[in-house]
Design a protein around this motif. Structure first.
Motif, mmCIF file in Angstrom:
data_model
loop_
_atom_site.group_PDB
_atom_site.id
_atom_site.type_symbol
_atom_site.label_atom_id
_atom_site.label_comp_id
_atom_site.label_asym_id
_atom_site.label_seq_id
_atom_site.Cartn_x
_atom_site.Cartn_y
_atom_site.Cartn_z
ATOM 1 N N GLU A 1 55.287 -84.699 -57.621
ATOM 2 C CA GLU A 1 55.917 -84.773 -58.936
ATOM 3 C C GLU A 1 54.862 -84.787 -60.034
ATOM 4 N N ALA B 1 57.137 -83.068 -63.190
ATOM 5 C CA ALA B 1 58.594 -83.168 -63.227
ATOM 6 C C ALA B 1 59.076 -84.160 -62.182
ATOM 7 N N LEU C 1 61.577 -85.046 -59.248
ATOM 8 C CA LEU C 1 62.339 -84.265 -58.277
ATOM 9 C C LEU C 1 63.505 -85.047 -57.683
ATOM 10 N N THR D 1 67.169 -84.231 -58.580
ATOM 11 C CA THR D 1 67.365 -83.946 -59.993
ATOM 12 C C THR D 1 67.658 -82.453 -60.153
ATOM 13 N N GLU D 2 67.936 -82.039 -61.353
ATOM 14 C CA GLU D 2 68.174 -80.615 -61.604
ATOM 15 C C GLU D 2 66.938 -79.794 -61.245
ATOM 16 N N THR D 3 65.776 -80.323 -61.599
ATOM 17 C CA THR D 3 64.526 -79.640 -61.259
ATOM 18 C C THR D 3 64.332 -79.592 -59.756
ATOM 19 N N LEU E 1 64.034 -76.362 -57.167
ATOM 20 C CA LEU E 1 62.803 -76.152 -56.402
ATOM 21 C C LEU E 1 63.066 -75.852 -54.933
#
Length: 304
Positions: A43, A48, A50, A61-63, A67
């Motif tokens: 991260e 970001a 995760l 998460t959205e990220t 991924l």
């Protein structure tokens, strides 16, 4: 941003699949704090978050969700690149087989080459931390592994079981016992990841709850069998090894003994699930037939 670590991506995918750090750590056969640190480091590299962890559990998460597919594609591409680079410029078919210390794959390789004239086979020694990583990264095509290993993306054929032994410095008082059990080993320092010997880990936690945290402060960090045996000989602790590995690394300043209530270790052949070829199929068949040749004929374990 630093270059991405493929191992961290692989860890990320397992956590994303399990959505539970404990189960993911068990699947990867690493300690949960180690896994948490690796995800935190990833991260940090990505800048970001995760996963979100709360009393309700772990979720992407959205990220993190975005991924997942990219990570799978990147790992698959890295493995394919490794294979292409390894075989570029070579004449004829080629195979690289990994093997763990103590295993003898000579007869398997010989029979495989006899069945496929013109095939070039290279061998590569692996370690506990690399026996699956190297395979999934495309550095090798198949690997004789010591189980358990994470099986995601792999076809694993169990081949044999063999005793595991404790290795002690010569002159150690435990060598005088008629029988060595896990219980008498709980007072010793284990010079390897406790999760690699869960039977010892569980036994020691019943008598020394802090053994996997406070008691490990100051213990040397060891990776290879050679390093472990050096520290055993120096009296820093003990190691648990497959009997064939202990026999292969026989030396005069350490001694191997059987542990009466320690289950046998297992050996298997691992092949990427998406790489089924006639040569790899034949390798699996030959390995099952030649299973008796995979370990030393005479295992040097002192009788209890």
């Amino acid at each position: 941003m630093s270059d991405l670590d493929l191992r961290k991506l692989r860890y990320f995918l397992v956590v994303a699949e399990e959505l539970n750090y404990g189960r993911a750590a068990e699947k990867l056969h690493i300690a949960q704090p180690v896994l948490s640190r690796q995800i935190t480091a990833l991260e940090g590299e990505l800048g970001a978050t995760l996963f979100e962890r709360s009393s309700r559990g772990t979720r992407l998460t959205e990220t993190g969700t975005a991924l997942v597919d990219d990570a799978r594609a990147l790992l698959a591409g890295a493995a394919a690149l490794q294979r292409r680079a390894r075989t570029a410029g070579r004449q004829g078919p080629h195979l690289t087989i990994g093997f763990m210390p103590g295993l003898i794959i000579t007869s398997v390789v010989r029979d495989l080459v006899e069945r496929f004239p013109g095939l070039t086979v290279d061998v590569q020694r692996t370690g506990w931390d690399t026996q699956v990583e190297t395979l999934l990264d495309g550095g090798i095509d198949a690997s004789f592994v010591r189980l358990p290993v994470p099986r995601r993306g792999l076809q694993v054929t169990e081949l044999l079981q063999e005793p595991r032994v404790v290795v002690l410095p010569t002159g150690h008082p435990l060598l005088e016992l008629e029988e060595i059990t896990l219980a008498v080993l709980t007072a010793e320092n284990l010079l390897q990841d406790p999760d690699a010997v869960p039977e010892w880990r569980d036994a020691v936690l019943t008598v020394r709850p802090n053994a996997l945290s406070l008691d490990r402060i100051g213990l040397p960090v060891v990776n290879t069998v050679e390093e472990k045996l050096e520290y055993v000989a120096a009296g820093r602790g003990i190691v648990i090894l497959p009997a064939s590995t202990a026999a292969f690394y026989t030396r005069g300043d350490v001694a191997s003994r059987g542990v009466s209530d320690l289950p046998a270790g297992r050996v298997g052949l691992a092949i990427p699930a998406d790489r089924q070829t006639p040569v790899l199929t034949a390798l699996s068949e030959i390995a099952e037939r030649e299973v008796g040749t995979l370990t030393a004929e005479r295992v040097s374990v002192m009788d209890a």
